[in-house]
Design an enzyme around this catalytic site. Structure first.
Site, PDB file in Angstrom:
ATOM      1  CB  THR B  53      -0.896  -0.537   0.753  1.00 41.75           C
ATOM      2  OG1 THR B  53      -1.967   1.162   1.065  1.00 41.75           O
ATOM      3  CG2 THR B  53       0.315   0.031   3.079  1.00 41.75           C
ATOM      4  CD  GLU B  54      -1.891   3.980  -3.235  1.00 46.63           C
ATOM      5  OE1 GLU B  54      -1.501   2.637  -3.080  1.00 46.63           O
ATOM      6  OE2 GLU B  54      -2.098   4.470  -4.024  1.00 46.63           O
ATOM      7  CG  ASN B  55      -0.572   4.379   3.549  1.00 47.25           C
ATOM      8  OD1 ASN B  55      -0.971   3.300   2.199  1.00 47.25           O
ATOM      9  ND2 ASN B  55      -1.451   4.026   4.591  1.00 47.25           N
TER      10      ASN B  55
END
Lengths: 236, 229
Positions: B53-55
């Site tokens: 997940t890009e966060n």
């Protein structure tokens, strides 16, 4: 003696000036330095350019700063999220400017700014409306866009723990932009749940070395944006 | 849509299940927000897939049990998730280095429109009063090796989402590899939309009527001699 501890959040943001560029950590509510943002609202600085992935939610934290009319410009990748009403309203009425940047380009622009790199090329956004105004150049047969590094006067970020030298560790996905912003700002202010003695943070697991941090303030039980929003809190 | 379409085509869950079949063991995968998130539930037994997940998390697990979540452990859709054994946290520049640097194997995204050349529009309808918001979509399509799209074949109004040319603002140029819809699985090739598979009970003509560009039938390769990318 190096001791970056500051007694209060008010003192920690006291010298933020009108027109300053302020990077604010957080992705949604994870890592949002609510207490520092509320102290900044109390402090009164205005005409700010704020860099954050989003624009806050409800009427607390970043959204409250925007609602108070202190933000002239937002640089972000995703200005509308669940419960985000303040920014859209001000944007539609032309009272706040928006620079929309793809999330990865935003992160790398901040990293580059902090690393002394004035610009870099990225393949992101080639051929899209966000290419507008950017230089395109081909490397090895593929097109890239020039993106410039971002720096700031201040960064307001949130960590889990710090030592008096400003060495930092974070909590889970609350890390997000904070280590990059700490590098890119001239004055980095960190709120942490706990300040520990020198030596208590394992040097092998320090995420942000203290050289990137100027001020550390303890906020023992930080508030969570979603909890405040759910209970209808509006700051101030 | 007319009564004819009722009951035809896959449900959202069945679409997600079909996508999961095409995810190989050991893949590092980013799932977009919405229908793509369903895909994680259906990875076939015996395959290990690591979700990004890009966060800032590799090894993302399912939603936490009620009351067990941490507001600082969330996914890109800002919903609470868990971290699997062997997970790692990292900052945003590292996260997008994984994306932009081509380290992720696959990204599954939703779409407003996909063009026959693989152009994708999925971030904005271009409506004048819309607040523009792009997030990480442009970084993902530009950087991840393989891009799958999972979407209803048509809009709620019955307009085709698979089109000759996107009318909405683009997310990326020629980035989509394969499209999974309720009606069919379609590859993007140099010759355009190549039908790979029809959903049960769905005919070629039925899909073609609902597609805004020519479909190349299953097993046929066009005389122009196009090759798959």
């Amino acid at each position: 003696m190096i001791d970056k501890r500051i007694a209060s959040v008010d003192e920690a943001v006291a010298n933020v000036f009108d027109g300053a560029t302020v990077m604010v950590g957080g992705f949604g509510e994870a890592g949002s330095p609510i207490e520092l943002l509320h102290a900044l609202i109390d402090q009164g600085a205005t005409g700010l350019t704020v860099v954050n992935n989003n624009t806050g939610s409800g009427e607390v934290g970043l959204a409250a700063l925007i609602k108070a009319g202190r933000v002239a410009k937002m640089i972000c990748s995703y200005p509308r999220t669940t419960n985000s009403t303040v920014f859209p309203e001000l944007y539609r009425s032309g009272r706040v400017e928006l620079e929309l940047v793809p999330q990865g380009t935003l992160a790398e622009r901040i990293r580059a700014g902090g690393a002394g790199i004035p610009a870099f090329y990225t393949q992101t956004a080639v051929g899209t409306p966000l290419e507008e105004g950017q230089e395109r150049r081909s490397f090895n047969g593929r097109d890239y866009l020039l993106a410039t590094g971002l720096t700031a006067d201040f960064a307001l970020i949130k960590g889990r723990a710090a030592d008096p030298h400003g060495n930092l560790v974070y909590n889970k996905t609350a890390r997000n932009f904070a280590p990059l912003m700490a590098m890119a700002a001239r004055t980095t202010v960190v709120q942490v749940a706990e300040i520990v003695a020198l030596g208590e943070l394992d040097a092998e697991v320090v995420v942000t070395p203290g050289i990137f941090v100027e001020r550390v303030v303890a906020v023992a039980n930080p508030q969570h944006e979603s909890v405040l929003v759910a209970s209808g809190v509006s700051y101030p | 849509m007319s009564e004819l379409t009722e009951g035809l085509g896959l449900t959202r869950d069945a679409m997600a299940q079909r996508v999961a079949v095409d995810i190989r063991d050991g893949a590092y995968v980013n799932l977009g927000i919405g229908i793509p998130e369903l895909v994680a539930k259906y990875v076939p037994e015996g395959r290990e897939v690591i979700y990004h997940t890009e966060n800032g998390l590799l090894g993302m697990g399912p939603s936490p049990e009620e009351g067990q979540g941490d507001p600082e452990l969330i996914n890109a859709g800002k919903r609470q998730v868990t971290a699997n054994l062997g997970a790692a946290f990292f900052h945003h520049a590292d996260s997008f280095a994984m994306i932009r640097g081509g380290h992720l194997d696959l990204c599954v995204l939703g779409a407003l429109q996909v063009a026959a050349n693989g152009d994708l529009a999925n971030w904005s309808t271009g409506a004048p009063d819309a607040i523009p918001a792009v997030g990480g979509a442009m970084d993902l399509v530009a950087g991840v090796k393989t891009i799958y799209v999972i979407t209803q074949h048509c809009t709620k109004n019955g307009d085709p989402k698979l089109v000759e040319t996107c009318s909405y603002p683009l997310t990326g140029l020629a980035v989509v590899d394969r499209v999974f819809t309720d009606l069919a699985v379609i590859d993007i090739t140099d010759s355009g939309f190549q039908l790979v598979e029809l959903s049960p009970g769905v005919s070629f003509d039925y899909v073609q009527e609902r597609t805004g560009a020519p479909l190349i039938p299953i097993g046929e390769t066009p005389s122009s001699g196009g090759t798959e990318r």
